[in-house]
Design a protein around this motif. Structure first.
Motif, short mmCIF file in Angstrom:
data_model
loop_
_atom_site.label_atom_id
_atom_site.label_comp_id
_atom_site.label_asym_id
_atom_site.label_seq_id
_atom_site.Cartn_x
_atom_site.Cartn_y
_atom_site.Cartn_z
N PRO A 1 0.84 -1.20 0.00
CA PRO A 1 0.00 0.00 0.00
C PRO A 1 0.87 1.25 0.00
CG PRO A 1 0.04 -1.04 2.16
CD PRO A 1 0.75 -1.96 1.23
N LEU B 1 -2.90 4.56 -1.88
CA LEU B 1 -4.06 4.48 -2.75
C LEU B 1 -4.09 5.58 -3.79
CD1 LEU B 1 -6.45 3.63 0.14
CD2 LEU B 1 -5.59 2.07 -1.60
N LEU C 1 -7.21 6.62 -5.86
CA LEU C 1 -8.24 7.47 -5.28
C LEU C 1 -7.97 8.94 -5.58
CD1 LEU C 1 -10.76 7.56 -3.58
CD2 LEU C 1 -9.29 8.06 -1.63
N TYR C 2 -6.72 9.34 -5.42
CA TYR C 2 -6.39 10.73 -5.67
C TYR C 2 -6.57 11.07 -7.14
CZ TYR C 2 -4.68 10.97 -0.95
OH TYR C 2 -4.60 10.96 0.41
#
Lengths: 361, 361
Positions: free
Chosen positions: B78, B81, B84-85
């Motif tokens: 991870p 993410l 998402l951005y």
DNA sequence: AACTGCTATGACACCGATGTCATGACTTCG
DNA sequence: CGAAGTCATGACATCGGTGTCATAGCAGTT
């Protein structure tokens, strides 16, 4: 873009026959079917949802609003971007049911919500789902008319169908597991009490103590984090020192979230104590980047965001089908405890046997 | 759901007049307009996009596919993410332009992609955007026909329009800043070299050294992370020990990502060294949960995911308008260095003056 | 042979908006 | 005063599918 008329002409059949091939709602001769399929492939035909929807009035779309709705505009401490997991859960269920998700992000401005809802209604979404970024109360300026609405990770005063995490149960399960492994002096460093989750978890903490017949000691439950700019971490430092100074200091410290646990690791070590030999630590959120990366790995509770999303999607689908489900108010979803080596067992026997769906990793 | 015919009847006008009120494309008498608006409000009328689209052939929808496409199915470490951005960036621009995003997540199975694309085409999306979860090469089974396509955080062999992070430039900027603040022995613990980003960043690292006339020392650049299950962190430990054992050990250590930096903090301290007094540390990703929570806060580079999303959206909008933009192949987007106290300046003078958009916090 | 029942297909209207064209009322100007 | 122009409005066709109904062809039954 080719239409059924083009296909019909190419296959020398009527448009209606093409429609029948597409939907299989009436028998079509084998040769005819083949001719139509060939024509469709050659023309690269893709049916138009818009036209289809005109008659059927079923758009196949589900509207999803994320962000916003928050009554506090301050961005929370990052806790693993729960919205994303919720959205993934929703997406997964919706995809399986053949629905398509249309998503709008408010970017934190809840004023945009009515506008977004309007756009969704223009697209004739079959249901509306609101996802909040943390467990909270919202008031939504719906105007959604008779469109089914499901709230996720939030709830409103009107008793709109809502899916929320079972914070109380989660904290209860965690503390119960701690008690089972022999801990009795259990400190709890809470988040800002203004948050819905904080209060619920406190209830869970106390309920677990009571269930184990351990007397509640107010000195062990300390607020250690404020959602304000000027919390430089000093709160946590003072909280730690205050419990360490007690006559009977705690053997384990629970944190309001994993990020706080990360800080706490540093503070505890700077006091010359070892984890978990001298003191155990537990977190909240199962924010894996932190929980699995820390040494020793962090015992923590997972909030079931994915499951919440899935459940919300299922309920929304049920509402579309008209089952209505009578779901007055909130449905609470519990999550598993992840047991890792940041907590040591004080009783020699491993009589620890969790029935709460805990995982051990 | 009310239609313009209902509104027209309620206002005693023709449907066309209602349409004119809605679109303002022809003059409407003041009293008539008022009557229509009243009727719309009373009936809770919301125009149907489907019907509108039938004539205009403009759906106002943009299709977005995330996840999948990855050639490796193994989930990455991870790193905040990024998808998402990127999605947020895209969403922001699209919302401003009045387009609505429809999103499908492949859940990691790239086999689903053609199916998803078909659904999007049925909805007559005006453009298709693919977002990958880390910088990589993809081969996409398009079938998208003449629909504009933009790739984000990935690229393909056909030279499809693509927006990717400028990993090389980012690492170059970071190392250059380190050099400016007096460091000359700069270690670099890399990620798995199989990743596209790793190679690019290595180039940036070496280019920065060369630009500063510092000789490249292969012993300082060590692979410290494998994308395999059995990497228990031992690689990083050995990498650290190997550079510490050098005659001239490094004064600063760059990590392939912030998570590695988090681990490195622990390892360095267990060797009895202080950060940054004895050795400085820098990360990569500006994964804020880590970078800002660590003590001391971590100097790191931000990959410009939000900006990439925005840029991708702008380009897609341009393509819709037919500007075509001639964007052959990839556009690289640089990101800022975040200078924090995990790196100490070795030269007394603060001649450090970044022209690379660095931020100091 | 006449009737029933089934399959395969087409003609046509309709969903809800908008583009095109026509028309009536009123203003303006020579 | 009549011609020309503007304003406000409506009739009607159209977009691309699908629902309804009609019909032709053919087998099986009595």
């Amino acid at each position: 873009m080719a239409t059924i008329y083009d296909v019909a002409k190419a296959a020398s059949v009527s448009p209606k026959t093409v429609s029948r091939v597409l939907n299989g709602d009436a028998p079509v001769g084998r040769k005819t079917r083949k001719a139509v399929e060939t024509a469709m492939a050659e023309l690269g035909y893709v049916p138009s949802n818009a036209a289809r929807m005109m008659r059927s009035n079923r758009s196949g779309l589900i509207g999803l609003v994320t962000g916003a709705l928050s009554q506090k505009l301050e961005p929370m401490e990052p806790t693993g971007l729960p919205d994303l997991y919720i959205v993934q859960g929703i997406q997964r269920v919706m995809a399986d049911s053949g629905k398509t998700l249309i998503i709008a992000d408010t970017g934190g401005t809840s004023a945009k919500v009515p506008q977004l809802v309007r756009t969704f209604l223009q697209h004739r979404v079959e249901a509306l789902i609101y996802v909040a970024d943390y467990h909270q109360q919202v008031t939504l300026d719906t105007g959604a008319g008779n469109c089914p609405v499901v709230l996720v990770n939030c709830f409103d005063a009107d008793g709109t169908t809502a899916i929320v995490p079972d914070d109380e149960r989660c904290q209860f399960d965690l503390v119960t597991d701690l008690v089972r492994s022999g801990h009795e002096r259990i400190a709890y460093f809470t988040l800002d009490p203004a948050m819905v989750a904080t209060e619920l978890r406190s209830k869970g903490y106390r309920a677990a103590l009571e269930a184990a017949a351990i007397p509640y000691d107010g000195a062990l439950e300390v607020m250690a984090r404020r959602n304000v700019e000027n919390d430089d971490g000093g709160l946590l430092q003072r909280a730690l020192d205050s419990v360490l100074a007690l006559d009977r200091p705690p053997t384990v410290m629970c944190c309001g979230n994993d990020e706080m646990a990360l800080r706490l690791y540093g503070l505890i070590r700077s006091r010359g104590l070892r984890i978990p030999e001298d003191v155990s630590v537990a977190g909240f959120d199962n924010y894996r980047v932190i929980a699995e990366t820390l040494y020793p790995p962090l015992t923590t509770v997972e909030l079931p965001y994915l499951a919440m999303g899935q459940r919300a999607a299922e309920i929304a689908l049920g509402m579309i089908k008209g089952e209505d489900e009578q779901l007055a108010g909130s449905e609470m979803v519990p999550g598993p405890v992840h047991w890792r080596s940041s907590v040591t067992a004080l009783n020699s026997v491993t009589k620890l046997r969790s029935n709460t769906g805990s995982t051990f990793s």
